[in-house]
Write a protein that holds these residues in place. Structure first.
Motif, PDB file in Angstrom:
ATOM      1  N   CYS A   1       0.959   9.410   1.367  1.00 59.04           N
ATOM      2  CA  CYS A   1       0.355   9.903   2.614  1.00 59.04           C
ATOM      3  C   CYS A   1       1.028   9.294   3.839  1.00 59.04           C
ATOM      4  O   CYS A   1       0.766   9.709   4.966  1.00 59.04           O
TER       5      CYS A   1
ATOM      6  N   CYS B   1       2.176   4.606   0.154  1.00 59.58           N
ATOM      7  CA  CYS B   1       1.475   5.767  -0.411  1.00 59.58           C
ATOM      8  C   CYS B   1       2.177   7.045   0.056  1.00 59.58           C
ATOM      9  O   CYS B   1       2.791   7.072   1.132  1.00 59.58           O
TER      10      CYS B   1
ATOM     11  N   CYS C   1      -2.969   2.015  -0.006  1.00 64.26           N
ATOM     12  CA  CYS C   1      -4.082   2.928  -0.302  1.00 64.26           C
ATOM     13  C   CYS C   1      -4.610   2.701  -1.727  1.00 64.26           C
ATOM     14  O   CYS C   1      -3.844   2.393  -2.654  1.00 64.26           O
TER      15      CYS C   1
ATOM     16  N   HIS D   1      -7.587   6.678   0.302  1.00 65.19           N
ATOM     17  CA  HIS D   1      -6.613   6.189   1.277  1.00 65.19           C
ATOM     18  C   HIS D   1      -7.170   5.055   2.135  1.00 65.19           C
ATOM     19  O   HIS D   1      -6.675   4.801   3.230  1.00 65.19           O
TER      20      HIS D   1
HETATM   21 ZN    ZN Z   1      -2.558   7.071   1.148  1.00 68.66          ZN
END
Ligand code: ZN
Length: 384
Positions: free
Chosen positions: A253, A251, A258, A242
């Motif tokens: 996340c 991403c 990332c 990340h």
């Molecule tokens: Zn990420």
């Protein structure tokens, strides 16, 4: 989470040093133990005697030492004095190893997971642990269970805060498994567990510092520094996947750019599929495309480039002696090696370029062994 019954009779710094040295380096004389640990010979005796009386150490053989040829007995760990189970959890199966006090793998077993449901996984870990326990010469000497799992994992609290591949949030896995198996249980990020195993039994033996970088569904990283794997006070460290070094894609996340959005397996499959105009569903097939089609090869070139930037970031930030590169993504190594190397050379700062890259294919058994190593270390150190 501690259960002091069955603990070593001593977990003083001297005892930890003696046990750690004997587990990782094998039998040696008391004189060599003194040299290796920095303890006086009297201190070594003070440590060894109660551990031997309790059955954890024994005197074996006799070697000739010193110019006068005086015979010296060797001290070694009694492997069968205690056992540990390490489990690697993936989204489709769990794999466990039974390891003895000397670090030897005594048994390996796996189970397919019917679902990612927490109760199902806990039930399976319990059954796998019980099966491994029964395979031990002394089932009553199983002392500790450790679980390696990908994601944001806090060992101190036993909490899996977030595991993207299992889609878990806020699971108190250590407590649940401990209640199931009736033994002290710890949970740790799987890459950090693997790194502990590599430090004691693998590519990191004897190294003051090294990093492990894993490539596959996720891009993971852990650092071992002076014998300790960096964990991060919030359960997060080494989130190489990340780092925002790979363009501008969103991403999962929540961040943008990332490394995993280009170099993770799902990204590779998507990009190769787009490049060749045909759906590619596994990494081996993507690699086959990359070997014969320049459009797919260009995808892998970019994967190599961003991986090189990522590895350079690791050595620039931490300066490890070595970087161990592993994971199922190594199947694409021939396609990514050159652009990875080229990007690394450009981005590594100054002398950091001399960090050694070790490519090391590892089986899932090695990941489980990493978890078992953490259990063994916790037993020796007398702490979760
Ligand atoms: Zn990420």
């Amino acid at each position: 989470m501690n259960s002091r019954s069955g603990w070593l009779p001593s977990t003083s710094p001297g005892a930890v040093a003696v046990m750690s040295t004997l587990v990782t380096e094998g039998a040696m004389s008391r004189a060599d133990l003194s040299r290796r640990t920095g303890l006086t010979s009297a201190a070594v005796t003070k440590v060894v005697t109660p551990l031997a009386d309790a059955g954890y150490l024994q005197e074996v053989g006799r070697s000739v030492s010193g110019s006068l040829g005086r015979p010296a007995s060797l001290v070694e760990v009694c492997g069968e004095a205690a056992y540990f189970v390490g489990v690697k959890v993936t989204d489709v199966e769990i794999l466990g190893v039974l390891v003895d006090l000397s670090g030897q793998i005594r048994a390996t077993q796996s189970r397919k997971l019917a679902s990612r449901d927490v109760d199902e996984v806990v039930e399976s870990i319990g059954a796998l642990t019980e099966s491994l326990r029964e395979s031990a010469d002394h089932p009553d000497r199983l002392r500790y269970v450790a679980i390696g799992i990908s994601g944001d994992v806090d060992r101190e609290s036993g909490l899996v805060s977030y595991s993207p591949f299992l889609r878990w949030h806020g699971v108190r896995l250590a407590q649940q498994v401990q209640a199931k198996v009736g033994l002290p249980t710890l949970v740790e990020n799987d890459v950090r567990a693997l790194t502990a195993g590599e430090h004691w039994f693998g590519a990191g033996v004897g190294k003051p510092s090294f990093a492990v970088v894993t490539v596959g569904a996720g891009i993971g990283c852990a650092m071992s520094v002076r014998g300790q794997v960096l964990a991060g006070v919030h359960g997060v460290s080494g989130e190489l996947g990340h780092l925002p070094i790979a363009g501008d894609r969103a991403c999962y996340c929540g961040a943008v750019g990332c490394l995993e959005t280009v170099a993770g397996t799902a990204a590779i499959l998507r990009d190769v599929s787009t490049a060749v105009g045909s759906e590619v569903t596994d990494l081996a097939a993507a690699v086959a495309w990359g070997e014969q089609d320049p459009r797919a090869a260009a995808v892998f070139h970019e994967v190599g480039r961003v991986l090189g930037l990522g590895i350079a970031s690791v050595v620039n930030l931490f300066g490890p002696q070595s970087v161990v590169l592993t994971g199922e993504g190594l199947v694409a190594l021939d396609l990514v090696r050159e652009p990875m190397r080229a990007a690394f050379v450009v981005q590594a700062y100054g002398q950091a370029i001399h960090s050694e890259l070790i490519v090391r294919p590892l089986t899932f058994e090695a990941w489980a062994r990493g978890a078992a190593t953490m259990a063994l270390q916790a037993f020796i150190r007398g702490a979760v």
